[in-house]
Design an enzyme around this catalytic site. Structure first.
Site, PDB file in Angstrom:
ATOM      1  N   GLU A 156       0.859  -1.195   0.025  1.00  0.00           N
ATOM      2  CA  GLU A 156      -0.033  -0.033  -0.122  1.00  0.00           C
ATOM      3  C   GLU A 156       0.808   1.265   0.024  1.00  0.00           C
ATOM      4  O   GLU A 156       0.769   2.103   0.885  1.00  0.00           O
ATOM      5  CB  GLU A 156      -0.903  -0.002   1.115  1.00  0.00           C
ATOM      6  CG  GLU A 156      -2.056  -1.303   1.119  1.00  0.00           C
ATOM      7  CD  GLU A 156      -3.134  -1.229   2.159  1.00  0.00           C
ATOM      8  OE1 GLU A 156      -2.695  -0.795   3.204  1.00  0.00           O
ATOM      9  OE2 GLU A 156      -4.225  -1.834   1.692  1.00  0.00           O
TER      10      GLU A 156
ATOM     11  N   ASP B 154      -8.542  -8.900   2.930  1.00  0.00           N
ATOM     12  CA  ASP B 154      -8.182  -7.984   4.182  1.00  0.00           C
ATOM     13  C   ASP B 154      -9.430  -7.960   5.247  1.00  0.00           C
ATOM     14  O   ASP B 154     -10.495  -7.089   5.294  1.00  0.00           O
ATOM     15  CB  ASP B 154      -8.402  -6.790   3.470  1.00  0.00           C
ATOM     16  CG  ASP B 154      -7.689  -5.643   4.336  1.00  0.00           C
ATOM     17  OD1 ASP B 154      -7.299  -5.874   5.491  1.00  0.00           O
ATOM     18  OD2 ASP B 154      -7.744  -4.398   3.967  1.00  0.00           O
TER      19      ASP B 154
ATOM     20  N   GLU C 126     -12.969  -2.920  11.958  1.00  0.00           N
ATOM     21  CA  GLU C 126     -12.589  -2.202  10.493  1.00  0.00           C
ATOM     22  C   GLU C 126     -13.983  -2.466   9.688  1.00  0.00           C
ATOM     23  O   GLU C 126     -14.716  -1.715   9.128  1.00  0.00           O
ATOM     24  CB  GLU C 126     -11.631  -2.502   9.937  1.00  0.00           C
ATOM     25  CG  GLU C 126     -11.608  -1.512   8.551  1.00  0.00           C
ATOM     26  CD  GLU C 126     -10.048  -1.686   7.866  1.00  0.00           C
ATOM     27  OE1 GLU C 126      -9.168  -2.013   8.346  1.00  0.00           O
ATOM     28  OE2 GLU C 126     -10.129  -0.773   6.866  1.00  0.00           O
TER      29      GLU C 126
END
Ligand code: GCW
Length: 686
Positions: free
Chosen positions: A293, A372, A400
């Site tokens: 990332e 993820d 998340e």
């Protein structure tokens, strides 16, 4: 303060009833073997046991070297005194963090021995005894031996020095504010207590995305402050780890390269390691997100991950430090038009060929799924696939993609599914649970880590019920054989008291919550239908044409990602045959992962007998109904749980209902419009 949840599961409320007299008969006196210095973690154990007992029984025990009563508690290290040794029996099977809790009845006296292989183990024994008392368990016939299953039991913080927390849903950081380290904060000590009470022994205190300011954490500018936190952690048997910036040599080292084979780069890191250990002699090591990332890494120099990790490992080696090297490496600039690239394949494709090239003090840190932390993913095929490379599992306690601590989603059942997954890498029984314990491949280091869900909210986790994930994570990785129900029950009783109705409602709600959340969000393992960047509410096509490699490919005929060998990306072949043939087959693939592995028409019939589209409608209606049901059940607890916590949870449940309805209506409408197929039960779809 207690009612706002600050004490979490360490409330130690006044014990009443029958247990009171029984506990008091033991806990008036604590005997410590003479001649053993009571300092460091041992001192913490004595303090914690005294504090808990005082709080639950009204008086702290007297501390003696020789017993003066007929009943008492003996606390100490195994081999450290005659009372302990007489009681201990054969403790050869205990690890260095293992302990015994044993009630010894002699003719004219009786005592409880809480003794461990090390000071840290004594602290764990003390917390275990307190947990038993806090949950009203009998302690007069104890015969327990405990060792943790995993040697590394870690937490990773994604905290930044400006005080923000990446993916934090519970306020600001407890470690930093305005680019300062909050080294004198009492709250950090209280956090260490909470973590030690469930056996956590390593914590990385800064975000894996290491920005400018945090790059200095390993320098003399900030090390004195970091060392103070390490000291507090040390008193609770917790090692401190830091995330480092792979490009530190360039950003703060005055060099123009971060090439891992460059001698100057290697020297710089060796100097940094020496500096860190000067300040923090028991420093744990470096956590690294590289070539991931947009973070810097060895790829820039034509080197690979083994080169990068080994360069840091070499620097830490003289001090016994570890490199935790993350495998969250994928192309985050993908073109959605390009159907040949599959993000799910990336970790395995990058790392598997490097097996055997990493130094002994490197551990690859692998997220539980190949994408993820979605609500549902298969287990990462990389886990266990590298026989000659240390590995550890990475979970995410922070919710998340699972409701952001606004919605209830108890993750222990999800983690248990991952741990129980059989990889077959060395035949049947090669479960993730056993691999992470180093029982399948002979790892020198292994274990489990997870992204923290805490912040400076008074109750630590935003939602009171999200504390159960933090507690449950620690308990589960101490002993993965504990059931979700046992863990939820332990937590509920310690946190909300012994009322049976309260316990039952909490436990049953927690146990169902993951499936409820899955029901009203992305269906059948497909994932990613969330608002881009924020990752909370629904946005079905939010990530569909983006660069992140996260697509569901819904059209008017069907949905799902073809990851089969014959017609798809071939991701399924990364598993051992016993698994790959199941995932590869449309008939055998489990329903809950169907759209992760296959692209199917909406009329495809699931094992449940329903079509895909009817399943989507049904689960989305059901998800909302179950939230409504649990709102009703929670209302029954008014007056049985403290008013602040009652209201707080009630308010969050209403928000959860809004969210669930938004998901239901948007998902159902989307698929109705795409497919044109009406709901078999004629419910409202917009
Ligand atoms: O899921 C993504 C998160 C990022 C995070 C990244 C990672 C720390 O959205 O916020 O960055 O994973 O795990 O590195």
């Amino acid at each position: 303060m207690g009612d706002h949840g600050y004490a979490a599961w360490l409330r130690y409320e006044q014990v009443t009833g029958d247990s009171m007299a029984s506990y008091a008969s033991w806990a008036n006196e604590m005997v410590l073997p003479a001649g053993v210095p009571v300092d460091g973690v041992l001192k913490t154990a004595v303090q914690e046991l005294s504090r808990g007992i005082r709080s639950m029984l009204g008086t702290a025990p007297t501390v003696e070297h020789e017993p003066s009563r007929q009943r008492f508690i003996v606390l100490g290290v195994l081999g450290g005194g005659s009372l302990i040794d007489a009681a201990a029996g054969d403790t050869a099977a205990l690890s260095s963090e293992g302990y015994i809790l044993k009630t010894v009845h002699e003719r004219d006296r009786a005592y409880i021995v809480a003794a461990g292989k090390s000071d840290k183990a004594v602290l764990y024994a003390a917390f275990h005894l307190l947990r038993l008392m806090q949950s009203g368990s009998a302690i007069d016939q104890l015969h327990l031996m405990e060792s943790p299953t995993y040697s590394l039991r870690m937490i990773n913080h994604w905290d930044n020095m400006d005080g923000s927390v990446e993916r934090g849903y519970s306020g600001r950081s407890i470690f930093y504010e305005n680019n300062n380290v909050l080294s004198d904060s009492e709250r950090i000590r209280d956090y260490a207590r909470l973590m030690a009470s469930v056996g956590i022994n390593g914590i990385a205190i800064n975000n894996v995305n290491v920005h400018r300011e945090e790059t200095y954490l390993i320098t003399e500018k900030l090390l004195p402050d970091v060392a103070r936190i390490a000291e507090v952690f040390g008193e609770y048997g917790i090692k401190l780890f830091l995330s480092v910036n792979y490009a530190g040599t360039i950003e703060i080292g005055g060099l123009d390269t971060a090439d891992p084979l460059d001698p100057q780069v290697r020297t710089w890191w060796k100097e940094k390691a020496a500096e860190v250990y000067r300040y923090i002699p028991d420093f744990g090591g470096f956590l690294v997100k590289a070539d991931s990332e947009n973070r810097p890494g060895p790829f820039t120099y034509g080197r690979d991950h083994a080169d990068g990790a080994n360069m840091l490992a070499e620097a830490l080696e003289p001090y016994g430090g570890l490199v935790l090297w993350r495998c969250f490496v994928y192309n985050c600039h993908q073109d959605w038009r390009d159907r040949s690239t599959d993000r799910a394949r990336a970790a395995y494709d990058h790392f598997k060929p490097l097996d055997g090239r990493f130094k002994d003090n490197v551990i690859l840190q692998i997220k539980n799924g190949p994408m993820d932390f979605q609500v549902r993913e298969p287990v990462s095929p990389l886990f266990g696939a590298m026989e000659h490379t240390n590995q550890m599992m990475e979970f995410q306690i922070a919710q998340e993609y699972t409701g952001q601590q606004k919605d209830v989603c108890f993750l222990v059942p999800q983690w248990k599914e991952v741990l129980n997954f059989d990889t077959y890498v060395k035949g049947s029984g090669s479960t993730v649970k056993e691999i992470a314990a180093g029982h399948v491949h002979a790892y020198t280091h292994s274990g489990i880590t997870a992204v923290s869900n805490i912040g400076n909210d008074e109750n630590w986790t935003g939602h009171h019920l999200a504390q159960a994930n933090l507690y449950g994570y620690g308990r589960l990785i101490w002993n993965p054989e504990l059931s979700s129900e046992e863990i939820a029950g332990e937590w509920a009783v310690q946190t909300f008291g012994g009322n049976e109705k309260v316990r039952d409602i909490l436990v049953n709600f927690l146990l169902e919550s993951w499936s409820i959340y899955e029901n009203y969000t992305a269906p059948l393992g497909v994932g990613w239908m969330v608002t881009p960047h924020y990752h909370y509410g629904p946005d079905i096509d939010g990530y569909e044409y983006s660069k992140w490699g996260t697509y569901h490919f819904a059209d008017h005929k069907g949905i799902g990602v073809d990851r089969t060998v014959a017609t798809g990306t071939g991701y399924s072949s990364q598993y051992m045959q016993a698994n790959s043939q199941v995932y590869d087959s449309l008939e055998a693939c489990p329903d809950e992962l169907l759209l992760f592995f296959h692209h199917v028409p909406y009329t495809h019939e699931l094992k449940s007998g329903k079509t895909v589209v009817q399943h989507i409608y049904d689960t989305h209606f059901a998800g909302v109904e179950r939230v409504e049901y649990w709102i009703g059940r929670w209302q029954e607890l008014e007056g049985l749980v403290g008013v602040d916590r009652f209201r707080h949870v009630a308010a969050r449940l209403n928000k959860q209902l809004d969210n669930a309805m938004a998901w239901r209506d948007i998902v159902n409408t989307y698929f109705f419009r795409k497919s044109g197929i009406p709901d078999a039960h004629n419910r409202v779809i917009y």
